[in-house]
Design a protein around this motif. Structure first.
Motif, PDB file in Angstrom:
ATOM      1  N   CYS A  38       0.825  -1.210   0.000  1.00 11.78           N
ATOM      2  CA  CYS A  38       0.000   0.000   0.000  1.00 11.78           C
ATOM      3  C   CYS A  38       0.858   1.258   0.000  1.00 11.78           C
ATOM      4  O   CYS A  38       0.501   2.262  -0.616  1.00 11.78           O
ATOM      5  N   MET A  39       1.993   1.214   0.667  1.00  7.13           N
ATOM      6  CA  MET A  39       2.864   2.380   0.736  1.00  7.13           C
ATOM      7  C   MET A  39       3.402   2.766  -0.634  1.00  7.13           C
ATOM      8  O   MET A  39       3.806   3.914  -0.842  1.00  7.13           O
ATOM      9  N   ASP A  40       3.417   1.804  -1.579  1.00  8.01           N
ATOM     10  CA  ASP A  40       3.891   2.131  -2.922  1.00  8.01           C
ATOM     11  C   ASP A  40       2.898   3.028  -3.657  1.00  8.01           C
ATOM     12  O   ASP A  40       3.263   3.725  -4.607  1.00  8.01           O
ATOM     13  N   LYS A  41       1.625   2.995  -3.250  1.00  7.73           N
ATOM     14  CA  LYS A  41       0.631   3.887  -3.836  1.00  7.73           C
ATOM     15  C   LYS A  41       0.880   5.315  -3.362  1.00  7.73           C
ATOM     16  O   LYS A  41       0.956   6.248  -4.152  1.00  7.73           O
ATOM     17  N   SER A  42       1.007   5.444  -2.057  1.00  8.82           N
ATOM     18  CA  SER A  42       1.246   6.741  -1.431  1.00  8.82           C
ATOM     19  C   SER A  42       1.473   6.501   0.049  1.00  8.82           C
ATOM     20  O   SER A  42       1.017   5.491   0.604  1.00  8.82           O
ATOM     21  N   ALA A  43       2.172   7.417   0.684  1.00  8.10           N
ATOM     22  CA  ALA A  43       2.464   7.265   2.112  1.00  8.10           C
ATOM     23  C   ALA A  43       1.216   7.347   2.973  1.00  8.10           C
ATOM     24  O   ALA A  43       1.243   6.986   4.144  1.00  8.10           O
ATOM     25  N   GLU A  44       0.098   7.810   2.413  1.00  7.24           N
ATOM     26  CA  GLU A  44      -1.107   7.966   3.220  1.00  7.24           C
ATOM     27  C   GLU A  44      -2.048   6.781   3.105  1.00  7.24           C
ATOM     28  O   GLU A  44      -3.174   6.819   3.592  1.00  7.24           O
ATOM     29  N   TYR A  45      -1.599   5.686   2.476  1.00  7.41           N
ATOM     30  CA  TYR A  45      -2.427   4.486   2.352  1.00  7.41           C
ATOM     31  C   TYR A  45      -1.894   3.386   3.263  1.00  7.41           C
ATOM     32  O   TYR A  45      -0.694   3.264   3.487  1.00  7.41           O
ATOM     33  N   TYR A  46      -2.819   2.571   3.761  1.00  6.29           N
ATOM     34  CA  TYR A  46      -2.450   1.463   4.624  1.00  6.29           C
ATOM     35  C   TYR A  46      -3.486   0.361   4.484  1.00  6.29           C
ATOM     36  O   TYR A  46      -4.530   0.536   3.847  1.00  6.29           O
ATOM     37  N   GLN A  47      -3.214  -0.803   5.071  1.00  3.06           N
ATOM     38  CA  GLN A  47      -4.191  -1.885   5.109  1.00  3.06           C
ATOM     39  C   GLN A  47      -3.910  -2.721   6.354  1.00  3.06           C
ATOM     40  O   GLN A  47      -2.824  -3.279   6.517  1.00  3.06           O
ATOM     41  N   ASP A  48      -4.878  -2.758   7.252  1.00  2.00           N
ATOM     42  CA  ASP A  48      -4.708  -3.485   8.505  1.00  2.00           C
ATOM     43  C   ASP A  48      -5.468  -4.803   8.526  1.00  2.00           C
ATOM     44  O   ASP A  48      -5.662  -5.397   9.585  1.00  2.00           O
ATOM     45  N   GLU A  49      -5.887  -5.280   7.337  1.00  2.00           N
ATOM     46  CA  GLU A  49      -6.564  -6.562   7.233  1.00  2.00           C
ATOM     47  C   GLU A  49      -5.926  -7.387   6.123  1.00  2.00           C
ATOM     48  O   GLU A  49      -5.372  -6.852   5.161  1.00  2.00           O
ATOM     49  N   GLU A  50      -6.022  -8.699   6.257  1.00  2.00           N
ATOM     50  CA  GLU A  50      -5.500  -9.583   5.220  1.00  2.00           C
ATOM     51  C   GLU A  50      -6.546  -9.807   4.130  1.00  2.00           C
ATOM     52  O   GLU A  50      -7.742  -9.601   4.334  1.00  2.00           O
ATOM     53  N   GLY A  51      -6.078 -10.221   2.943  1.00  2.00           N
ATOM     54  CA  GLY A  51      -6.978 -10.597   1.861  1.00  2.00           C
ATOM     55  C   GLY A  51      -7.798  -9.456   1.304  1.00  2.00           C
ATOM     56  O   GLY A  51      -8.982  -9.631   1.006  1.00  2.00           O
ATOM     57  N   GLN A  52      -7.185  -8.297   1.117  1.00  2.00           N
ATOM     58  CA  GLN A  52      -7.923  -7.126   0.655  1.00  2.00           C
ATOM     59  C   GLN A  52      -7.546  -6.758  -0.777  1.00  2.00           C
ATOM     60  O   GLN A  52      -6.408  -6.919  -1.207  1.00  2.00           O
ATOM     61  N   ALA A  53      -8.555  -6.260  -1.528  1.00  2.81           N
ATOM     62  CA  ALA A  53      -8.364  -5.881  -2.931  1.00  2.81           C
ATOM     63  C   ALA A  53      -8.020  -4.410  -3.096  1.00  2.81           C
ATOM     64  O   ALA A  53      -7.823  -3.943  -4.219  1.00  2.81           O
ATOM     65  N   SER A  54      -7.947  -3.677  -2.019  1.00  4.41           N
ATOM     66  CA  SER A  54      -7.616  -2.255  -2.088  1.00  4.41           C
ATOM     67  C   SER A  54      -6.987  -1.833  -0.767  1.00  4.41           C
ATOM     68  O   SER A  54      -6.973  -2.594   0.202  1.00  4.41           O
ATOM     69  N   CYS A  55      -6.473  -0.612  -0.755  1.00  7.76           N
ATOM     70  CA  CYS A  55      -5.884  -0.051   0.457  1.00  7.76           C
ATOM     71  C   CYS A  55      -6.839   0.975   1.062  1.00  7.76           C
ATOM     72  O   CYS A  55      -7.722   1.492   0.381  1.00  7.76           O
ATOM     73  N   LYS A  56      -6.641   1.270   2.312  1.00  9.78           N
ATOM     74  CA  LYS A  56      -7.426   2.276   2.994  1.00  9.78           C
ATOM     75  C   LYS A  56      -6.645   3.584   3.035  1.00  9.78           C
ATOM     76  O   LYS A  56      -5.435   3.583   3.223  1.00  9.78           O
ATOM     77  N   LYS A  57      -7.355   4.661   2.834  1.00 11.32           N
ATOM     78  CA  LYS A  57      -6.730   5.975   2.945  1.00 11.32           C
ATOM     79  C   LYS A  57      -6.973   6.506   4.347  1.00 11.32           C
ATOM     80  O   LYS A  57      -8.107   6.497   4.835  1.00 11.32           O
ATOM     81  N   CYS A  58      -5.927   6.931   4.986  1.00 15.99           N
ATOM     82  CA  CYS A  58      -6.052   7.403   6.357  1.00 15.99           C
ATOM     83  C   CYS A  58      -7.011   8.588   6.407  1.00 15.99           C
ATOM     84  O   CYS A  58      -6.713   9.650   5.856  1.00 15.99           O
ATOM     85  N   ALA A  59      -8.161   8.400   7.044  1.00 13.99           N
ATOM     86  CA  ALA A  59      -9.134   9.484   7.145  1.00 13.99           C
ATOM     87  C   ALA A  59      -8.611  10.607   8.025  1.00 13.99           C
ATOM     88  O   ALA A  59      -8.939  11.772   7.838  1.00 13.99           O
ATOM     89  N   SER A  60      -7.783  10.247   8.992  1.00 11.15           N
ATOM     90  CA  SER A  60      -7.213  11.243   9.892  1.00 11.15           C
ATOM     91  C   SER A  60      -5.702  11.229   9.737  1.00 11.15           C
ATOM     92  O   SER A  60      -4.964  11.009  10.681  1.00 11.15           O
ATOM     93  N   PHE A  61      -5.248  11.438   8.536  1.00 13.12           N
ATOM     94  CA  PHE A  61      -3.826  11.314   8.225  1.00 13.12           C
ATOM     95  C   PHE A  61      -3.043  12.411   8.914  1.00 13.12           C
ATOM     96  O   PHE A  61      -3.127  13.567   8.574  1.00 13.12           O
ATOM     97  N   ARG A  62      -2.266  12.043   9.932  1.00 12.99           N
ATOM     98  CA  ARG A  62      -1.623  13.073  10.739  1.00 12.99           C
ATOM     99  C   ARG A  62      -0.349  13.614  10.107  1.00 12.99           C
ATOM    100  O   ARG A  62       0.083  14.705  10.422  1.00 12.99           O
TER     101      ARG A  62
END
Length: 279
Positions: free
Chosen positions: A90-114
């Motif tokens: 996910c970090m290769d997309k952008s530093a503000e993306y993450y994924q805290d679950e396995e088996g996912q087709a997309s990354c999550k964008k930090c809603a509260s990106f500090r």
């Protein structure tokens, strides 16, 4: 052996030469059972009493032949493609993306990106601010003070410091920056500009990081720390109130113990005084 047609959409014919560049699956006779070996990116399953090769679903991958299931993408990775051989970070997309679950087709964008402040900072300025943060920490420790908030907590670089240094300019023995191309840590170049991501507090020179205020090409996005903190309190107010109640009860119990201890000592002093007076 005769050529056998693989079952499933867009399958190829295969021979005994498995695996080969053309083969996506192979059917062999194993005792009384027919076994279907599928290509990488696929797995074998039974549909309508027939074994078929099925592509791994998005969020899953398979980098081995002959599997009966696909593996879920690990934490911090994803794949939005079918029949994937690997998962992407996910970090290769952008530093503000993450994924805290396995088996996912997309990354999550930090809603509260500090880490909402980006800027380019010269190597010499970066070193100066890191030295200031580490030096402030050691100064407080020498003064028997608490931990300094200025201590630099970093990612993408590493440093070695000396707690016995006598000058701020001597406190950092080594600073290395992680290079994505070589995947290795390289010595900090004082004449090179580095892209830095930090909070709005540090970007505005907080905790003595003065050079950050002069960063070039500054980009502001996401939420500021004060907004982020306010949002957290709003969402978790019930939990925070509960914690405060526990703290208040502990505080009251300690205060009561202190009061009782003082009263007990006062009684002891009075008894001692009366005893001395009687003598």
């Amino acid at each position: 052996a005769d050529l056998l047609e693989c079952i499933g959409e867009s399958r190829y014919l295969v021979t005994n030469n498995w695996p080969d560049e053309a083969a996506h699956c192979r059917i062999i006779e194993a005792e009384a059972d027919t076994v279907l070996y599928c290509d990488i990116g696929y797995y074998s399953e039974v549909i309508d009493q027939e074994q078929v090769c099925t592509p791994c679903s998005p969020g899953y991958y398979n980098d081995n032949y002959g599997r009966t299931e696909c593996d879920p993408c690990p934490l911090s990775t994803y794949t939005d493609q079918s029949a994937s051989l690997t998962c992407s970070k996910c970090m290769d997309k952008s530093a503000e993306y993450y994924q805290d679950e396995e088996g996912q087709a997309s990354c999550k964008k930090c809603a509260s990106f500090r880490f909402e402040q980006r800027a380019s900072l010269g190597g010499d300025a970066l070193r100066d601010d890191l030295e200031s943060g580490v030096w402030a920490t050691y100064e407080k420790q020498r003064d028997d003070s608490a931990w300094s908030a200025a201590f630099p907590q970093v990612s993408g670089l590493r440093y070695v410091s000396s707690p016995v240094a006598e000058e701020k300019e001597e406190v950092l023995v080594l600073i290395e920056i992680f290079d994505k191309e070589s995947q290795e840590y390289m010595p900090l170049d004082p004449h090179k500009f580095y892209k830095v991501i930090t909070s709005n507090y540090i970007a505005d020179g907080g905790d003595g990081y003065d050079n950050f205020r002069g960063g070039l090409n500054r980009l502001e996005y996401g939420l500021a720390l004060e907004t982020l903190s306010g949002n957290y309190i709003d969402v978790n107010s019930a939990k925070i109130d509960s914690v405060y109640n526990v703290i208040a009860k502990v505080r009251d119990a300690i205060m009561l113990e202190v009061v009782m201890e003082r009263k007990f000592r006062s009684m002891q002093e009075n008894v001692k005084a009366q005893h001395l007076g009687a003598q």
